[in-house]
Design a protein around this motif. Structure first.
Motif, PDB file in Angstrom:
ATOM      1  N   ILE A 204     -19.517  47.144   5.406  1.00 37.54           N
ATOM      2  CA  ILE A 204     -18.438  46.251   5.817  1.00 37.54           C
ATOM      3  C   ILE A 204     -17.551  45.919   4.619  1.00 37.54           C
ATOM      4  O   ILE A 204     -16.315  45.942   4.702  1.00 37.54           O
ATOM      5  CB  ILE A 204     -19.006  44.944   6.417  1.00 37.54           C
ATOM      6  CG1 ILE A 204     -19.790  45.245   7.705  1.00 37.54           C
ATOM      7  CG2 ILE A 204     -17.901  43.932   6.671  1.00 37.54           C
ATOM      8  CD1 ILE A 204     -18.953  45.663   8.865  1.00 37.54           C
ATOM      9  N   HIS A 208     -13.517  47.065   4.199  1.00 36.72           N
ATOM     10  CA  HIS A 208     -12.506  46.006   4.314  1.00 36.72           C
ATOM     11  C   HIS A 208     -12.306  45.326   2.961  1.00 36.72           C
ATOM     12  O   HIS A 208     -12.813  44.223   2.718  1.00 36.72           O
ATOM     13  CB  HIS A 208     -12.944  44.976   5.368  1.00 36.72           C
ATOM     14  CG  HIS A 208     -13.152  45.549   6.735  1.00 36.72           C
ATOM     15  ND1 HIS A 208     -12.111  45.840   7.588  1.00 36.72           N
ATOM     16  CD2 HIS A 208     -14.295  45.911   7.385  1.00 36.72           C
ATOM     17  CE1 HIS A 208     -12.591  46.338   8.715  1.00 36.72           C
ATOM     18  NE2 HIS A 208     -13.908  46.395   8.614  1.00 36.72           N
ATOM     19  N   GLU A 210      -9.879  43.803   1.929  1.00 37.77           N
ATOM     20  CA  GLU A 210      -9.108  42.574   2.075  1.00 37.77           C
ATOM     21  C   GLU A 210     -10.004  41.387   2.454  1.00 37.77           C
ATOM     22  O   GLU A 210      -9.524  40.268   2.678  1.00 37.77           O
ATOM     23  CB  GLU A 210      -8.023  42.747   3.141  1.00 37.77           C
ATOM     24  CG  GLU A 210      -8.516  42.811   4.584  1.00 37.77           C
ATOM     25  CD  GLU A 210      -9.067  44.180   5.005  1.00 37.77           C
ATOM     26  OE1 GLU A 210      -9.154  44.415   6.222  1.00 37.77           O
ATOM     27  OE2 GLU A 210      -9.403  45.000   4.118  1.00 37.77           O
ATOM     28  N   LEU A 211     -11.320  41.628   2.492  1.00 33.72           N
ATOM     29  CA  LEU A 211     -12.290  40.634   2.945  1.00 33.72           C
ATOM     30  C   LEU A 211     -13.030  40.016   1.759  1.00 33.72           C
ATOM     31  O   LEU A 211     -13.387  40.702   0.804  1.00 33.72           O
ATOM     32  CB  LEU A 211     -13.297  41.314   3.882  1.00 33.72           C
ATOM     33  CG  LEU A 211     -14.270  40.437   4.666  1.00 33.72           C
ATOM     34  CD1 LEU A 211     -13.525  39.653   5.740  1.00 33.72           C
ATOM     35  CD2 LEU A 211     -15.354  41.311   5.301  1.00 33.72           C
ATOM     36  N   PRO A 228     -10.662  35.802   4.753  1.00 30.42           N
ATOM     37  CA  PRO A 228      -9.621  36.723   4.290  1.00 30.42           C
ATOM     38  C   PRO A 228      -9.262  36.449   2.833  1.00 30.42           C
ATOM     39  O   PRO A 228      -9.201  35.298   2.398  1.00 30.42           O
ATOM     40  CB  PRO A 228      -8.443  36.414   5.216  1.00 30.42           C
ATOM     41  CG  PRO A 228      -8.669  35.009   5.645  1.00 30.42           C
ATOM     42  CD  PRO A 228     -10.149  34.812   5.707  1.00 30.42           C
ATOM     43  N   MET A 233      -5.266  38.214   6.612  1.00 26.59           N
ATOM     44  CA  MET A 233      -5.982  38.646   7.805  1.00 26.59           C
ATOM     45  C   MET A 233      -6.009  37.492   8.801  1.00 26.59           C
ATOM     46  O   MET A 233      -6.250  36.350   8.425  1.00 26.59           O
ATOM     47  CB  MET A 233      -7.417  39.031   7.411  1.00 26.59           C
ATOM     48  CG  MET A 233      -8.241  39.630   8.533  1.00 26.59           C
ATOM     49  SD  MET A 233      -9.950  39.920   7.968  1.00 26.59           S
ATOM     50  CE  MET A 233      -9.681  41.032   6.589  1.00 26.59           C
ATOM     51  N   GLN A 237      -8.904  39.312  13.682  1.00 26.71           N
ATOM     52  CA  GLN A 237      -9.401  40.450  12.895  1.00 26.71           C
ATOM     53  C   GLN A 237     -10.720  40.092  12.220  1.00 26.71           C
ATOM     54  O   GLN A 237     -11.647  40.905  12.164  1.00 26.71           O
ATOM     55  CB  GLN A 237      -8.362  40.822  11.823  1.00 26.71           C
ATOM     56  CG  GLN A 237      -7.088  41.438  12.363  1.00 26.71           C
ATOM     57  CD  GLN A 237      -6.059  41.633  11.262  1.00 26.71           C
ATOM     58  OE1 GLN A 237      -5.675  40.696  10.565  1.00 26.71           O
ATOM     59  NE2 GLN A 237      -5.593  42.872  11.098  1.00 26.71           N
ATOM     60  N   ILE A 241     -14.459  41.946  12.693  1.00 29.25           N
ATOM     61  CA  ILE A 241     -15.296  42.437  11.588  1.00 29.25           C
ATOM     62  C   ILE A 241     -16.671  41.770  11.634  1.00 29.25           C
ATOM     63  O   ILE A 241     -17.699  42.408  11.368  1.00 29.25           O
ATOM     64  CB  ILE A 241     -14.607  42.161  10.240  1.00 29.25           C
ATOM     65  CG1 ILE A 241     -13.316  42.960  10.133  1.00 29.25           C
ATOM     66  CG2 ILE A 241     -15.531  42.504   9.075  1.00 29.25           C
ATOM     67  CD1 ILE A 241     -12.472  42.609   8.923  1.00 29.25           C
TER      68      ILE A 241
END
Length: 427
Positions: A204, A208, A210-211, A228, A233, A237, A241
């Motif tokens: 994960i 991602h 951007e996480l 986010p 985000m 979204q 996730i």
């Protein structure tokens, strides 16, 4: 406020500095504010001395956008936070007859006379707001000046908590300081350590960038918080996730959010329309307490016995003396007998038991300190599970409670799946 506000918490009270009372307010306020995207930047604990109250507050007021104080709003002589902060601000305090009426009404319900010293709690900032205290006599106060916000909360936890959640949070949201929805999605897990959970989450994390992923560990529970990075985000979204992460976490996934393990077990039993009884030894009632903290628990939890000595295990729970003589009180056999015995004695569908050596004394070669045996009685069978923990006595007890609840959670969910499959075959 266009930029992220700087938040400081000041906890007032000599009792915090001499160890009479634990400073749980900072942990609570930090968790609540972070949930809505407003982290605490600084905190300090200050004595009740007038000069220290003024000095600490003025420093915080100068360097922060939001200052939250706790304590010192009561009726006693050492409760001088209100007066000293008003003097430091140069703000006027005025007597509020509505506050007096509320305090008088509270004392009337209690069948007591209001003493004169309670009148000091009736003063508020002339240009401020009052936060009603539904569980005590000291109201909270709010004050705004030159773009800064002051929130003053009472010291007792049972008064502070509802005041903050029901009044301070909505007020800050109305000001646009706090988000109206949570700033992150939390997945609660149990059964694996932090490093294992972190490794499981790696697909994960890599998929991602951007996480932001944070881990919070407490007594066998690992919370995974997804947020986010720099707000790039939306919440939909983030939730999508989170569902991907749930699949990866498998049986270790407990729930989304902050529900306790006892709450999850409670809802599983309610869905099955089944009841539970508990027999515990080394945990001393902590397992029963986990259920009685839940509103409506009597629909599921019928009762429990703290059978700390062997005589009580025999007389109240029905453990055969032969098991204690042959295997001892800390043994898989005793745990099973406790679970089945309490289920029979209290006529419940399920029985859960805990016995072990929490330390620092006790233990033997077969069962060293930290050994915990769990017993589980159900309509379809009886099982035992053994776990071992290190750490202090209170740590072992807390982890034993979580282990018992997590084991039952897994058993109940497996039972529901098997029952569904059996029903499908019959159809």
């Amino acid at each position: 406020m266009s930029k992220m506000p700087i938040v400081e918490v000041i906890n007032f009270g000599d009792e915090l500095l001499v160890g009479i009372r634990e400073n749980s307010h900072l942990t609570y306020l930090g968790e609540q504010l972070a949930r809505y995207g407003l982290p605490i930047h600084r905190s300090r604990v200050i004595t009740d001395e007038a000069s220290e109250i003024k000095r600490a507050f003025l420093d915080a007021w100068q360097h922060s956008d939001i200052v939250i104080t706790t304590g010192g709003l009561g009726p006693t002589a050492d409760d001088m936070t209100r007066e000293n902060i008003a003097e430091a601000l140069g703000a006027k305090l005025v007597f509020d007859a509505e506050i007096e009426a509320l305090i008088l009404a509270r004392f009337k319900v209690l069948g007591r006379r209001m003493a004169a010293h309670h009148l000091k709690q009736c003063y508020r900032f002339a240009e401020g707001e009052v936060l009603h205290n539904e569980r005590g006599t000291a109201p909270g106060l709010a004050y705004r000046s030159e773009g800064k916000i002051l929130i003053m909360l009472p010291g007792p936890t049972h008064e502070l908590t509802p005041m903050f959640e029901k009044q301070a949070v909505p007020m800050l949201q109305a000001m646009g300081v706090l988000s109206n929805e949570e700033a992150y999605v939390q997945l609660r897990t149990c059964g694996s350590g932090e490093s294992t959970v972190e490794e499981t989450m790696q697909p994960i994390v890599k998929a991602h960038p951007e996480l932001t992923v944070a881990y919070c560990v407490h007594y066998g529970i690992v919370d995974v918080r997804l947020s986010p990075r720099e707000g790039r985000m939306c919440m939909d979204q983030l939730k999508a996730i989170a569902h991907e992460a749930r699949v990866l976490l498998g049986e270790d996934f407990v729930c989304f959010g902050h529900c306790s393990l006892a709450t999850v077990v409670f809802h599983e039993l309610r869905a099955l329309d089944r009841t539970l009884a508990i027999a515990e030894s080394c945990t001393g009632g902590m397992l029963c307490d986990a259920f009685t903290n839940l509103s409506g628990a009597s629909k599921v939890f019928v009762g429990g016995v703290v059978c700390y000595c062997n005589d009580v295990k025999v007389s109240q729970v029905g453990v055969p003396e032969s098991i204690l003589e042959q295997h001892g009180a800390v043994s898989p056999e005793c745990a099973v007998a406790m679970a089945s015995g309490i289920a029979e004695r209290l006529s419940s569908d399920y029985g859960l038991s805990v016995t072990g050596f929490a330390g620092p004394d006790g233990g033997n070669e077969q069962n060293p300190v930290g050994t915990i045996h769990l017993g589980y009685h159900s309509p379809v069978g009886v099982w035992c599970k053994t776990v071992r923990y290190t750490g202090g006595r209170l740590d072992v007890k807390a982890r034993a409670v979580h282990a018992a609840l997590d084991w039952m959670r897994r058993k109940l969910r497996k039972y529901k799946v098997e029952e569904f499959l059996c029903c499908g075959e019959r159809d």
